[in-house]
Enzyme design. Structure first.
Site, PDB file in Angstrom:
ATOM      1  N   LYS A  68      34.717   5.202 -65.695  1.00 27.35           N
ATOM      2  CA  LYS A  68      35.884   4.326 -65.630  1.00 27.35           C
ATOM      3  C   LYS A  68      35.822   3.121 -66.561  1.00 27.35           C
ATOM      4  O   LYS A  68      36.436   3.104 -67.618  1.00 27.35           O
ATOM      5  CB  LYS A  68      36.107   3.839 -64.187  1.00 27.35           C
ATOM      6  CG  LYS A  68      36.131   5.000 -63.157  1.00 27.35           C
ATOM      7  CD  LYS A  68      36.520   4.519 -61.782  1.00 27.35           C
ATOM      8  CE  LYS A  68      36.146   5.445 -60.672  1.00 27.35           C
ATOM      9  NZ  LYS A  68      37.182   6.228 -60.063  1.00 27.35           N
TER      10      LYS A  68
ATOM     11  N   ASP B 277      24.527   6.099 -58.726  1.00 23.73           N
ATOM     12  CA  ASP B 277      25.887   6.372 -59.200  1.00 23.73           C
ATOM     13  C   ASP B 277      26.619   5.027 -59.259  1.00 23.73           C
ATOM     14  O   ASP B 277      27.060   4.501 -58.227  1.00 23.73           O
ATOM     15  CB  ASP B 277      26.566   7.344 -58.237  1.00 23.73           C
ATOM     16  CG  ASP B 277      27.996   7.669 -58.669  1.00 23.73           C
ATOM     17  OD1 ASP B 277      28.523   6.964 -59.553  1.00 23.73           O
ATOM     18  OD2 ASP B 277      28.582   8.604 -58.102  1.00 23.73           O
TER      19      ASP B 277
ATOM     20  N   TYR C  55      30.522   9.494 -52.354  1.00 26.03           N
ATOM     21  CA  TYR C  55      31.293  10.434 -53.172  1.00 26.03           C
ATOM     22  C   TYR C  55      30.807  10.305 -54.602  1.00 26.03           C
ATOM     23  O   TYR C  55      30.686   9.191 -55.124  1.00 26.03           O
ATOM     24  CB  TYR C  55      32.782  10.078 -53.076  1.00 26.03           C
ATOM     25  CG  TYR C  55      33.698  10.938 -53.908  1.00 26.03           C
ATOM     26  CD1 TYR C  55      34.006  12.238 -53.520  1.00 26.03           C
ATOM     27  CD2 TYR C  55      34.272  10.448 -55.077  1.00 26.03           C
ATOM     28  CE1 TYR C  55      34.865  13.031 -54.274  1.00 26.03           C
ATOM     29  CE2 TYR C  55      35.129  11.233 -55.838  1.00 26.03           C
ATOM     30  CZ  TYR C  55      35.420  12.523 -55.432  1.00 26.03           C
ATOM     31  OH  TYR C  55      36.269  13.298 -56.178  1.00 26.03           O
TER      32      TYR C  55
HETATM   33  N1  HOZ Z   1      38.260   9.292 -56.018  1.00 24.97           N
HETATM   34  C1  HOZ Z   1      38.852   8.081 -56.461  1.00 24.97           C
HETATM   35  C2  HOZ Z   1      38.503   6.937 -55.628  1.00 24.97           C
HETATM   36  N2  HOZ Z   1      37.375   7.014 -54.829  1.00 24.97           N
HETATM   37  C3  HOZ Z   1      40.339   8.189 -56.521  1.00 24.97           C
HETATM   38  C4  HOZ Z   1      40.755   8.656 -57.824  1.00 24.97           C
HETATM   39  C5  HOZ Z   1      42.249   8.608 -58.070  1.00 24.97           C
HETATM   40  O1  HOZ Z   1      43.012   9.069 -57.250  1.00 24.97           O
HETATM   41  O2  HOZ Z   1      42.637   8.120 -59.101  1.00 24.97           O
END
Ligand code: HOZ
Length: 431
Positions: free
Chosen positions: A267, A239, A144
């Protein structure tokens, strides 16, 4: 455990926010029930709106590597915000941040700040396409890279659990330029390249996957990708939104000693505030506007408050490498405890683990790619999730996510986590 206030907030939220949440995985859809609404956090613990406390094993999906409520982050934010939270003009902090990132990740010679990991990956493939003058990209099934159109093909994380790995709304035109291969399958990548000779701009990969659960690259896989990219003039993009500054000071690329051409970050470089970045080889990054012709911009990019928090975080990690040793040791102890529990209970489940990331898969199949991850018993995971929650342990509400350990998780918390794991497994497998 009284969760009534969270339940009520979720009901209200559903009236005005799609699905009641601002990011799908949080909705608890794949584990059932309703999300827990958080009001505060300190150290290793989250406090919900009913004043329940949970040991946090998500840590904001990675960035709270040092735990919650750190004084140094608060002070940096207060100091920055005491001026103005945004100027839309350059500041010294952006220069300091760029100097710090490039010194900690040597493959990143120049870096551009953005506002999220999604923005970073979208920009990185645009740059790779502009640089190579090619259109196609290769990504891996179950990886992802945020919600950019090009990545919502065989996507991991929430896209799996919401049943939409190829999201509606992505045009056929975009979709046809994204080619997918199974993770850890070098031969498949090689075949795709051969079938599309001279057309692949980039290979984008999570060097350690967090978004189909934690999945590790097999020996030689990343090196093989590096070689294929060199042979075919393809831009290799790591990534590292989850792994950057988490698996080591220099991320997964330092750990595996492979230099990508471009890296995406997110992040953690905002110390918990919304930030992303992409960077890499000077020659490629110099194609970015205003130095080059590839356009990418943003008023809040390099925002002074986010930069202040991120600088505090990264400076600390840079100066205290012992943190990595500590969180790796804690994670190792948790994983060993889980394995011992399984032995005692006569259960065989797969645990993938590296550094301070790990996933317990509800399968005894080894998990090297997305097909393997899908052998996991999802209803059982849902039961386990709720068992752990009731015992005060906050896990990612999906089998297809990694857990993240913070430096605030000490012996007491480890003991609680391991005991909760044993009691939870016992309850599930004896029923
Ligand atoms: N896509 C994020 C983890 N793989 C989750 C993001 C979130 O819900 O804060």
């Amino acid at each position: 455990m009284d969760l009534s206030k969270s339940k009520a907030l979720f009901e209200r939220a559903k009236n005005y926010i799609p699905g009641g949440v601002n990011s799908p995985v949080r909705a608890f859809k794949s584990v059932g029930g309703h999300p827990i609404f958080i009001k505060s956090a300190k150290g290793a613990y989250l406090q919900d709106v009913n004043d329940n406390y949970f040991i946090d094993l998500i840590n904001s999906w990675g960035p709270m590597i040092l735990g919650h409520g750190l004084e140094m982050i608060k002070e940096a934010v207060y100091e920055a915000v005491s001026n103005s939270p945004s100027y839309g003009a350059p500041t010294e902090r952006e220069v300091l941040m760029a100097e710090l990132i490039t010194s900690m990740i040597p493959s990143v010679e120049k870096v551009r700040m953005v506002n999220s990991g999604t923005e970073a990956t979208m920009a990185a493939i645009r740059v790779a396409r502009g640089y190579t003058k090619r259109e196609k990209i290769i990504k891996f099934e179950g990886c992802y890279h945020g919600h950019g159109d090009s990545f919502l093909i065989a996507a991991g994380s929430g896209a799996i659990t919401m049943g939409e790995p190829d999201s509606p709304g992505v045009t056929h035109g975009v979709a046809k330029d994204t080619l997918t291969a199974p993770y850890n399958d070098l031969e498949a990548v090689s075949l795709i390249i051969d079938a599309n000779e001279g057309q692949i701009a980039a290979i984008i990969i999570e060097p350690v996957v967090g978004n189909m659960g934690c999945v590790l690259p097999q020996h030689g896989f990343l090196a093989g990708l590096r070689k294929l990219c060199d042979q075919h003039g393809i831009v290799l993009i790591f990534d590292e939104v989850m792994t950057g500054f988490r698996l080591s000071k220099g991320g997964a690329q330092e750990l595996f000693d492979i230099k990508p051409d471009l890296t995406t970050l997110g992040k953690i470089i905002g110390g918990g505030l919304p930030v992303g970045a992409y960077g890499g080889k000077r020659e490629i990054m110099d194609m970015v506007s205003p130095q080059g012709p590839i356009y990418q911009a943003g008023t809040l990019s390099g925002n002074p408050v986010a930069m202040a928090a991120g600088l505090a975080m990264l400076n600390f990690l840079n100066q205290n490498p012992g943190v990595y040793v500590q969180i790796q040791k804690s994670t190792q102890t948790i994983v060993e405890g889980f394995k011992e529990n399984q032995k005692q209970l006569g259960i065989e489940l797969t645990i993938n683990h590296i550094g301070s990331m790990f996933t317990l898969f509800f399968t005894n199949h080894q998990v090297l790619n997305f097909e393997d991850a899908k052998t996991s018993d999802i209803p059982k995971f849902g039961q386990y999730f709720h068992q752990m929650l009731a015992k005060g342990i906050y896990l990612a509400p999906s089998q297809y996510e990694s857990l993240f350990v913070s430096s605030q998780i000490g012996d007491l918390e480890i003991e609680k986590i391991v005991t909760a794991n044993k009691n939870s497994l016992e309850a599930i497998f004896s029923s």
